[in-house]
Write a protein that holds these residues in place. Structure first.
Motif, PDB file in Angstrom:
ATOM      1  N   GLY A 118       0.819  -1.201   0.000  1.00 39.60           N
ATOM      2  CA  GLY A 118       0.000   0.000   0.000  1.00 39.60           C
ATOM      3  C   GLY A 118       0.856   1.256   0.000  1.00 39.60           C
ATOM      4  N   GLY A 119       0.544   2.196  -0.892  1.00 37.57           N
ATOM      5  CA  GLY A 119       1.305   3.434  -0.978  1.00 37.57           C
ATOM      6  C   GLY A 119       2.438   3.402  -1.974  1.00 37.57           C
ATOM      7  N   LEU A 120       2.847   2.211  -2.411  1.00 41.10           N
ATOM      8  CA  LEU A 120       3.873   2.094  -3.443  1.00 41.10           C
ATOM      9  C   LEU A 120       3.233   2.264  -4.816  1.00 41.10           C
ATOM     10  CD1 LEU A 120       5.895  -1.020  -2.161  1.00 41.10           C
ATOM     11  CD2 LEU A 120       6.517   1.399  -1.918  1.00 41.10           C
ATOM     12  N   GLU A 121       3.995   2.776  -5.773  1.00 41.21           N
ATOM     13  CA  GLU A 121       3.516   2.827  -7.146  1.00 41.21           C
ATOM     14  C   GLU A 121       3.626   1.432  -7.758  1.00 41.21           C
ATOM     15  OE1 GLU A 121       5.443   5.842  -9.427  1.00 41.21           O
ATOM     16  OE2 GLU A 121       4.811   7.469  -8.101  1.00 41.21           O
ATOM     17  N   SER A 122       2.700   1.098  -8.654  1.00 40.34           N
ATOM     18  CA  SER A 122       2.703  -0.254  -9.209  1.00 40.34           C
ATOM     19  C   SER A 122       2.358  -0.245 -10.689  1.00 40.34           C
ATOM     20  CB  SER A 122       1.719  -1.157  -8.453  1.00 40.34           C
ATOM     21  OG  SER A 122       0.390  -0.725  -8.660  1.00 40.34           O
ATOM     22  N   LEU A 123       2.840  -1.264 -11.366  1.00 44.74           N
ATOM     23  CA  LEU A 123       2.499  -1.544 -12.755  1.00 44.74           C
ATOM     24  C   LEU A 123       2.195  -3.041 -12.851  1.00 44.74           C
ATOM     25  CD1 LEU A 123       5.357   0.392 -14.613  1.00 44.74           C
ATOM     26  CD2 LEU A 123       2.927   1.020 -14.579  1.00 44.74           C
ATOM     27  N   PRO A 124       1.231  -3.450 -13.671  1.00 46.31           N
ATOM     28  CA  PRO A 124       0.990  -4.894 -13.829  1.00 46.31           C
ATOM     29  C   PRO A 124       2.176  -5.560 -14.514  1.00 46.31           C
ATOM     30  CG  PRO A 124      -0.311  -3.627 -15.406  1.00 46.31           C
ATOM     31  CD  PRO A 124       0.310  -2.635 -14.479  1.00 46.31           C
ATOM     32  N   TYR A 125       2.553  -6.724 -14.019  1.00 42.91           N
ATOM     33  CA  TYR A 125       3.693  -7.451 -14.592  1.00 42.91           C
ATOM     34  C   TYR A 125       3.218  -8.690 -15.349  1.00 42.91           C
ATOM     35  CZ  TYR A 125       7.956 -10.286 -14.801  1.00 42.91           C
ATOM     36  OH  TYR A 125       8.991 -11.083 -15.230  1.00 42.91           O
ATOM     37  N   ARG A 126       2.611  -9.654 -14.669  1.00 38.97           N
ATOM     38  CA  ARG A 126       2.140 -10.877 -15.305  1.00 38.97           C
ATOM     39  C   ARG A 126       0.887 -11.389 -14.585  1.00 38.97           C
ATOM     40  NH1 ARG A 126       5.678  -9.602 -18.284  1.00 38.97           N
ATOM     41  NH2 ARG A 126       7.267 -10.901 -19.312  1.00 38.97           N
ATOM     42  N   ARG A 127       0.105 -12.205 -15.279  1.00 39.21           N
ATOM     43  CA  ARG A 127      -0.989 -12.956 -14.675  1.00 39.21           C
ATOM     44  C   ARG A 127      -0.520 -14.382 -14.462  1.00 39.21           C
ATOM     45  NH1 ARG A 127      -5.420 -11.134 -12.374  1.00 39.21           N
ATOM     46  NH2 ARG A 127      -6.677 -12.862 -13.192  1.00 39.21           N
TER      47      ARG A 127
END
Length: 304
Positions: A166-175
């Motif tokens: 929570g609070g970190l920036e994120s990008l989707p990587y894999r499913r």
């Protein structure tokens, strides 16, 4: 006065070679042996230790018939000296890599799912394009990955979503899709797909410290008012496969990891139909915009 009453003055006047000699003296238990190992005369080592004690304003070594041992203050300094000298060694190694042409380091922390499934190919592709950049990869649980990014121990983290992220920036990587792994002769092997509840009659092999998946399995058991019969905990997915191969239980793992570490064994994997069996791995950073050039290039390559 305490040895750290004036820490700036202490650090300004102490030198690394003296710290190294102090560590050597504590390890050898003798000024004479430390002098021999450091290729110095004993009087020179004694003088350096005396100067160090003067800076610390407290005795650091206790002399006895067989040699010396650190005082309580000496033990404290010894711990700090080990850490300082280790950091200097890391710095030396990093600088030597720059001298050999390395132009950046990406500190990456990732969970077992990412390491066992997707990361090897992604890192290999990145390294073919950027041989001058080194990847420092550490494997950890999803929660520890997120904490490492938050604490600045890693530039990037790859893991499942968790409260710690929570609070970190994120990008989707894999499913990824979770499967139930079992021996090929297991009664459940005849199914094309399974709800996890159907596996609860059988002994389970768990992944140690894999808190998110273990909590998910426990909740799934509790929702069906069942018990999770976890027989053994192991440290890796490959160890889990080995235990299952020996008919010690069944286990849940990502399908891609099973194909990597268990596909050639006498094992069988059945997809799970539960909603939680489909999940996303994310790429996390404190701020993607503030990453180093090397880390931003890595992000661009693995998320394209």
């Amino acid at each position: 006065m305490s040895m750290f009453a004036s820490p700036r003055s202490f650090l300004r006047h102490v030198d690394l070679s003296t710290l190294d000699l102090f560590v050597l003296t504590c390890q050898s238990g003798s000024i004479a042996r430390a002098a021999a190992q450091g290729q110095l005369v004993a009087s020179a080592v004694s003088k350096r230790i005396a100067e160090l004690e003067s800076l610390a304003q407290t005795p650091l070594l206790q002399r006895h018939a067989r040699g010396v041992r650190p005082t309580a203050a000496g033990e404290l300094l010894l711990r700090h000296a080990h850490a300082i000298l280790q950091e200097v060694e890391y710095l030396r190694a990093d600088l030597s890599e720059y001298a050999r042409g390395v132009r950046g380091v990406v500190r990456l922390s990732a969970n077992a799912s990412a390491v066992e499934q997707f990361l090897p190919e992604d890192i290999a592709a990145f390294m073919r394009e950027h041989a001058e950049i080194r990847i420092d990869l550490r494997q950890a649980t999803s929660r520890r990955v997120a904490q490492a990014v938050r604490d600045g121990e890693a530039d990037l983290g790859i893991c499942s979503p968790s409260d710690e992220a929570g609070g970190l920036e994120s990008l989707p990587y894999r499913r990824e899709r979770m499967v139930l792994v079992m021996p090929r002769t297991h009664p459940l092997a005849e199914h094309q797909q399974l709800a996890y509840e159907q596996a609860l009659d059988h002994a389970q092999i768990g992944l140690r410290d894999s808190s998110i998946i273990q909590e998910t399995l426990s909740r799934a058991a509790q929702s069906g008012r069942r018990m999770l019969r976890q027989r053994i905990e192991v440290d890796s997915l490959s160890a889990m496969c080995r235990m299952i191969e020996c008919d010690l239980g069944v286990g849940v793992m990502p399908e891609g990891a099973y194909q990597s570490v268990g596909g050639s064994r006498q094992l069988h994997a059945v997809p799970l139909t539960d909603a939680w069996a489909e999940r996303t791995l994310n790429l996390y950073a404190v701020s993607f915009a503030e990453l180093s050039v090397a880390a931003r290039r890595f992000v661009g390559r693995i998320t394209q």
